[in-house]
Design a protein around this motif. Structure first.
Motif, PDB file in Angstrom:
ATOM      1  N   HIS A  84       0.428  -1.582  -0.405  1.00  0.00           N
ATOM      2  CA  HIS A  84       0.070  -0.318   0.130  1.00  0.00           C
ATOM      3  C   HIS A  84       0.914   1.413   0.345  1.00  0.00           C
ATOM      4  O   HIS A  84       0.573   2.385  -0.253  1.00  0.00           O
ATOM      5  N   GLN A  85       1.783   0.847   0.119  1.00  0.00           N
ATOM      6  CA  GLN A  85       3.119   2.966   0.493  1.00  0.00           C
ATOM      7  C   GLN A  85       3.300   2.965  -1.024  1.00  0.00           C
ATOM      8  O   GLN A  85       4.179   3.513  -1.163  1.00  0.00           O
ATOM      9  N   VAL A  86       3.262   1.468  -2.217  1.00  0.00           N
ATOM     10  CA  VAL A  86       4.451   1.832  -3.025  1.00  0.00           C
ATOM     11  C   VAL A  86       4.323   2.597  -3.811  1.00  0.00           C
ATOM     12  O   VAL A  86       4.860   3.388  -4.922  1.00  0.00           O
ATOM     13  N   SER A  87       2.654   3.112  -4.679  1.00  0.00           N
ATOM     14  CA  SER A  87       2.238   4.215  -5.307  1.00  0.00           C
ATOM     15  C   SER A  87       2.693   5.319  -5.013  1.00  0.00           C
ATOM     16  O   SER A  87       2.105   6.364  -6.081  1.00  0.00           O
ATOM     17  N   SER A  88       2.722   5.359  -4.061  1.00  0.00           N
ATOM     18  CA  SER A  88       3.056   6.798  -3.877  1.00  0.00           C
ATOM     19  C   SER A  88       5.000   7.835  -4.098  1.00  0.00           C
ATOM     20  O   SER A  88       5.617   8.697  -3.412  1.00  0.00           O
ATOM     21  N   ILE A  94      12.052   8.713  -9.933  1.00  0.00           N
ATOM     22  CA  ILE A  94      12.710   9.224 -10.958  1.00  0.00           C
ATOM     23  C   ILE A  94      13.979   9.760 -10.042  1.00  0.00           C
ATOM     24  O   ILE A  94      14.475  10.336 -11.033  1.00  0.00           O
ATOM     25  N   ALA A  95      13.811  11.106  -9.457  1.00  0.00           N
ATOM     26  CA  ALA A  95      15.081  11.179  -8.834  1.00  0.00           C
ATOM     27  C   ALA A  95      16.179  11.028  -8.642  1.00  0.00           C
ATOM     28  O   ALA A  95      17.809  11.419  -8.601  1.00  0.00           O
ATOM     29  N   ILE A  96      15.561   9.592  -8.560  1.00  0.00           N
ATOM     30  CA  ILE A  96      17.683   8.622  -7.484  1.00  0.00           C
ATOM     31  C   ILE A  96      17.998   7.263  -8.573  1.00  0.00           C
ATOM     32  O   ILE A  96      18.884   6.756  -8.871  1.00  0.00           O
ATOM     33  N   SER A 115       0.507  -0.452  -9.957  1.00  0.00           N
ATOM     34  CA  SER A 115      -0.167   1.252  -9.484  1.00  0.00           C
ATOM     35  C   SER A 115       0.518   2.049  -9.387  1.00  0.00           C
ATOM     36  O   SER A 115       0.619   2.918  -9.855  1.00  0.00           O
ATOM     37  N   ILE A 116       2.535   1.605 -10.070  1.00  0.00           N
ATOM     38  CA  ILE A 116       3.142   2.590 -10.145  1.00  0.00           C
ATOM     39  C   ILE A 116       3.915   2.256 -11.854  1.00  0.00           C
ATOM     40  O   ILE A 116       4.504   2.953 -12.041  1.00  0.00           O
ATOM     41  N   ASN A 117       3.804   0.965 -12.304  1.00  0.00           N
ATOM     42  CA  ASN A 117       4.156   0.914 -13.319  1.00  0.00           C
ATOM     43  C   ASN A 117       4.682   1.923 -14.667  1.00  0.00           C
ATOM     44  O   ASN A 117       5.275   2.104 -14.977  1.00  0.00           O
TER      45      ASN A 117
END
Length: 320
Positions: A84-88, A94-96, A115-117
């Motif tokens: 449940h923490q992945v999507s955020s 992207i920054a790292i 959810s993040i793909n």
């Protein structure tokens, strides 16, 4: 190769320890309390049910990814956060990362990867699983209580990681198609919630016939869903996945005789969901038993046992 463990809890710290001992430059992205605990105990201590014991200090630990001065992006990032923490975390990832970075999602259950793909199309997105139990113990010790090795999707980064880990004696499995691996692991993960509900170590829980029968019924529902969806399951045990409910339903004497591998675990091993309940954290039940219910509805397969388990875990989550 610069590696980061994003969300280093029990599994993430165990993975970080093995990678450090395998010669990699590893940074932990973790909570301040985890960093403080590791420093206070002079590193991460890894142990397992077969007697392994070794301590290693990670080269770097980052507690605020937005404030950390990361001049050189990471080549590989293992995301070991809860589902449940992945999507955020898309913007932080992207920054790292750079154009050739590999981001490996190590979540239990189904749904968080999707959810993040789309947000990370510039990177190589892979999946991995941890097919064994890790229990966090006092003094920054992380104990592997069951058999298995980290299992990762194949690419040039994970091939290098596998070679180094095997050389160190840890082992690491690679697969190109992770779908059967993840769906097969979900079958075993259905016990996570039942272990939390029992409030017993896994080995003791599995010694109770009634508990095994409930697990067998939950597994049967997932097997029925997979059959309806024409989904293949990877085999993790000596018997095929379709035989597990039958084995679990055997009387205690026969089960103990025939399921030696299933019971070859640390007597103190407990599920990650049990740890979450005890720590009053949100669990991943929606992505495990809840996934069985969700996909079952899609294919018209009834899943009352898993629905009941989800409801019972939700009740535990709401307790003060």
């Amino acid at each position: 190769m610069r590696i980061a463990i994003y969300g280093a809890g029990s599994t993430g710290c165990y993975l970080a320890g093995q990678l450090c001992l395998s010669g990699f430059d590893v940074s932990l992205i973790c909570r301040p309390t985890m960093k403080k605990n590791i420093i206070a105990n002079n590193g991460i201590t890894l142990s397992d049910y077969q007697g392994f014991l070794q301590t290693v200090m990670p080269p770097a630990m980052i507690t605020d990814i937005d404030q950390a001065p990361i001049d050189i992006p990471f080549d590989v990032i293992f995301v070991t956060l809860k589902c449940h923490q992945v999507s955020s975390i898309a913007k932080s990832l992207i920054a790292i990362t750079h154009s050739d970075s590999s981001i490996i999602f190590m979540q239990n259950g189904l749904g968080s990867f999707d959810s993040i793909n789309q947000s990370l199309s510039h990177c190589n997105l892979l999946q991995g699983i941890t097919p064994f139990n890790v229990l966090q113990q006092p003094n920054s010790r992380f104990h592997k209580g069951t058999e298995g090795v980290f299992t990762l999707q194949t690419n040039h980064h994970t091939q290098a990681i596998q070679a180094a880990m095997i050389k160190q004696g840890f082992g690491c499995d690679l697969h190109q198609n992770m779908l059967p691996i993840i769906y097969g692991k979900l079958l075993l993960n259905l016990n996570n919630a039942l272990n939390a509900l029992s409030d017993l170590p896994i080995k003791q829980q599995l010694s109770h016939y009634a508990s095994r029968r409930q697990l067998a019924r939950a597994m049967t529902e997932w097997l029925n869903v997979c059959e309806a969806a024409d989904i293949e399951l990877h085999q993790y045990t000596k018997v095929k996945p379709q035989w597990l409910p039958l084995i679990l339903s055997l009387p205690n004497m026969l089960f103990t005789l025939l399921a030696k591998q299933m019971l070859d675990i640390d007597p103190k091993a407990r599920s990650s969901m049990w740890q979450d309940i005890k720590a009053k954290r949100q669990t991943e039940v929606d992505f495990i038993n809840g996934a069985v219910v969700k996909i079952g509805k899609k294919y018209g397969v009834k899943t009352p046992v898993n629905q009941s388990i989800v409801e019972q875990i939700k009740q535990l989550e709401q307790r003060d």
